[in-house]
Motif scaffolding. Sequence first.
Motif, PDB file in Angstrom:
ATOM      1  N   LEU A 136     -65.348 -69.181  29.332  1.00 41.75           N
ATOM      2  CA  LEU A 136     -64.756 -68.225  28.408  1.00 41.75           C
ATOM      3  C   LEU A 136     -65.406 -68.243  27.038  1.00 41.75           C
ATOM      4  N   THR A 137     -65.549 -67.059  26.492  1.00 41.77           N
ATOM      5  CA  THR A 137     -65.837 -66.898  25.066  1.00 41.77           C
ATOM      6  C   THR A 137     -64.588 -66.248  24.495  1.00 41.77           C
ATOM      7  N   ILE A 138     -63.820 -67.042  23.724  1.00 48.16           N
ATOM      8  CA  ILE A 138     -62.487 -66.607  23.352  1.00 48.16           C
ATOM      9  C   ILE A 138     -62.225 -66.839  21.864  1.00 48.16           C
ATOM     10  N   PRO A 139     -61.766 -65.829  21.129  1.00 45.30           N
ATOM     11  CA  PRO A 139     -61.457 -66.000  19.708  1.00 45.30           C
ATOM     12  C   PRO A 139     -60.290 -66.967  19.496  1.00 45.30           C
ATOM     13  N   ASP A 140     -60.210 -67.531  18.308  1.00 43.59           N
ATOM     14  CA  ASP A 140     -59.161 -68.508  18.004  1.00 43.59           C
ATOM     15  C   ASP A 140     -57.767 -67.909  18.153  1.00 43.59           C
ATOM     16  N   TYR A 141     -57.614 -66.663  17.721  1.00 46.06           N
ATOM     17  CA  TYR A 141     -56.295 -66.044  17.805  1.00 46.06           C
ATOM     18  C   TYR A 141     -55.853 -65.894  19.256  1.00 46.06           C
ATOM     19  N   ALA A 142     -56.747 -65.405  20.132  1.00 50.77           N
ATOM     20  CA  ALA A 142     -56.413 -65.211  21.539  1.00 50.77           C
ATOM     21  C   ALA A 142     -56.108 -66.546  22.210  1.00 50.77           C
ATOM     22  N   LEU A 143     -56.895 -67.574  21.888  1.00 53.23           N
ATOM     23  CA  LEU A 143     -56.684 -68.894  22.477  1.00 53.23           C
ATOM     24  C   LEU A 143     -55.325 -69.457  22.057  1.00 53.23           C
ATOM     25  N   HIS A 144     -55.001 -69.337  20.784  1.00 54.94           N
ATOM     26  CA  HIS A 144     -53.724 -69.873  20.290  1.00 54.94           C
ATOM     27  C   HIS A 144     -52.544 -69.115  20.904  1.00 54.94           C
ATOM     28  N   ARG A 145     -52.696 -67.824  21.036  1.00 53.20           N
ATOM     29  CA  ARG A 145     -51.627 -67.011  21.641  1.00 53.20           C
ATOM     30  C   ARG A 145     -51.382 -67.417  23.085  1.00 53.20           C
ATOM     31  N   LEU A 146     -52.437 -67.590  23.861  1.00 55.46           N
ATOM     32  CA  LEU A 146     -52.295 -68.030  25.244  1.00 55.46           C
ATOM     33  C   LEU A 146     -51.715 -69.432  25.319  1.00 55.46           C
ATOM     34  N   ASN A 147     -52.198 -70.305  24.448  1.00 57.48           N
ATOM     35  CA  ASN A 147     -51.744 -71.682  24.432  1.00 57.48           C
ATOM     36  C   ASN A 147     -50.246 -71.776  24.152  1.00 57.48           C
ATOM     37  N   GLN A 148     -49.784 -70.989  23.197  1.00 55.36           N
ATOM     38  CA  GLN A 148     -48.369 -71.026  22.821  1.00 55.36           C
ATOM     39  C   GLN A 148     -47.475 -70.397  23.891  1.00 55.36           C
ATOM     40  N   ASN A 149     -47.863 -69.238  24.391  1.00 57.62           N
ATOM     41  CA  ASN A 149     -46.993 -68.509  25.310  1.00 57.62           C
ATOM     42  C   ASN A 149     -47.046 -69.016  26.744  1.00 57.62           C
ATOM     43  N   LEU A 150     -48.122 -69.722  27.099  1.00 51.99           N
ATOM     44  CA  LEU A 150     -48.253 -70.243  28.461  1.00 51.99           C
ATOM     45  C   LEU A 150     -48.132 -71.762  28.527  1.00 51.99           C
ATOM     46  N   ASN A 151     -47.921 -72.410  27.361  1.00 49.45           N
ATOM     47  CA  ASN A 151     -47.806 -73.876  27.322  1.00 49.45           C
ATOM     48  C   ASN A 151     -48.990 -74.552  28.010  1.00 49.45           C
ATOM     49  N   LEU A 152     -50.187 -74.261  27.540  1.00 44.20           N
ATOM     50  CA  LEU A 152     -51.402 -74.785  28.166  1.00 44.20           C
ATOM     51  C   LEU A 152     -51.711 -76.212  27.749  1.00 44.20           C
ATOM     52  N   GLY A 153     -51.137 -76.668  26.646  1.00 46.60           N
ATOM     53  CA  GLY A 153     -51.337 -78.050  26.229  1.00 46.60           C
ATOM     54  C   GLY A 153     -52.579 -78.296  25.407  1.00 46.60           C
ATOM     55  N   PHE A 154     -53.232 -77.241  24.912  1.00 45.51           N
ATOM     56  CA  PHE A 154     -54.406 -77.414  24.054  1.00 45.51           C
ATOM     57  C   PHE A 154     -53.960 -77.665  22.612  1.00 45.51           C
ATOM     58  N   GLU A 155     -54.867 -78.191  21.816  1.00 45.29           N
ATOM     59  CA  GLU A 155     -54.609 -78.351  20.392  1.00 45.29           C
ATOM     60  C   GLU A 155     -55.186 -77.145  19.655  1.00 45.29           C
ATOM     61  N   THR A 156     -54.334 -76.213  19.356  1.00 45.39           N
ATOM     62  CA  THR A 156     -54.758 -74.989  18.657  1.00 45.39           C
ATOM     63  C   THR A 156     -53.823 -74.734  17.483  1.00 45.39           C
ATOM     64  N   SER A 157     -54.247 -73.884  16.595  1.00 47.60           N
ATOM     65  CA  SER A 157     -53.411 -73.489  15.459  1.00 47.60           C
ATOM     66  C   SER A 157     -53.696 -72.030  15.142  1.00 47.60           C
ATOM     67  N   MET A 158     -52.723 -71.400  14.518  1.00 51.15           N
ATOM     68  CA  MET A 158     -52.887 -69.995  14.162  1.00 51.15           C
ATOM     69  C   MET A 158     -53.955 -69.856  13.083  1.00 51.15           C
ATOM     70  N   PRO A 159     -54.949 -68.991  13.285  1.00 49.53           N
ATOM     71  CA  PRO A 159     -55.997 -68.795  12.271  1.00 49.53           C
ATOM     72  C   PRO A 159     -55.413 -68.340  10.942  1.00 49.53           C
ATOM     73  N   GLU A 160     -56.105 -68.631   9.863  1.00 50.19           N
ATOM     74  CA  GLU A 160     -55.670 -68.178   8.550  1.00 50.19           C
ATOM     75  C   GLU A 160     -55.791 -66.651   8.449  1.00 50.19           C
ATOM     76  N   ARG A 161     -55.122 -66.103   7.478  1.00 49.79           N
ATOM     77  CA  ARG A 161     -55.119 -64.659   7.228  1.00 49.79           C
ATOM     78  C   ARG A 161     -54.703 -63.889   8.490  1.00 49.79           C
ATOM     79  N   LEU A 162     -53.602 -64.330   9.088  1.00 49.03           N
ATOM     80  CA  LEU A 162     -53.129 -63.716  10.319  1.00 49.03           C
ATOM     81  C   LEU A 162     -52.870 -62.229  10.151  1.00 49.03           C
TER      82      LEU A 162
END
Length: 277
Positions: free
Chosen positions: A214-240
């Motif tokens: 995957l080539t995935i932006p930080d926002y998309a990765l964090h959204r998937l991580n939060q809503n699917l409980n993937l267990g990755f260490e992500t955070s919401m990008p600045e200037r949301l």
Amino acid sequence: MNTRQKSRLLFQFIVILVLITSCDKAEHQSLSFYDDYREVPIHGTVMIGPKTGSGNYTLEVQNPVLLSAEVENGWSSPSGMIAIRGLLTGKTVLTVTDNATHESQKIRIKITDNYETLRISESILEDKDAEFPPTLKNIEFIVFVNNKERGLYLINRERISLTDYVLQVRGKGNYHFMNKDDRYHLVLSYLVDREEQPVLDETSATHVASSYMLTIPDYALHRLNQNLNLGFETSMPERLDEIVRIDRETVIQMEEAENGYKIQGGLTIIEMPVGFL
């Protein structure tokens, strides 16, 4: 004032009251809904629009622990809209009472597991020479469900008129996101028939599995991580507030190593057809 005059005044008052009540009822159609059963994903919101009604409702949830419901004003429809938000998985009943006609209708509600949807299309590939996976050529949406099975549904749109369509579930399977060598990967596994088209029936089907880098932006990765409980260490990008207005922040590029298949998709929101979750 004698008894006869009092009786006459009372009769006139009753007639006027009956006429006012009749006129009030005549102005409003009976409360009705298009469906008496709806599904709402946990932490998600579904809008329910009455087929007919005054727009002035009282809502009662049988088990308020499972969902919250409120009437939303400002819609163009005079019947109004009701916003349902899932809080916990389970089943309950929403009773809607029209305050103008005093009629009540019950809607059965099921709060399902949360899910995310990736909209894919062969036509939106940036690399026009890239080969799209043959087994997904007739699929428009990949739905990832947040459950223990990591359920996967493959959906397309079926046109029912010149201006309308319905969503049809064509296949099912499983998915797995993983971080390998500092790159994110996605494994898709689903059922196909002899023509290698996705199916739901397991009787005469086989599983196909493909691993995509995957080539995935930080926002998309964090959204998937939060809503699917993937267990990755992500955070919401600045200037949301700026990022979410940029479509590119929801676009995911996928490249399969073995056959070189490529998929480009964007995170979107659809209402999953009922009866599968």
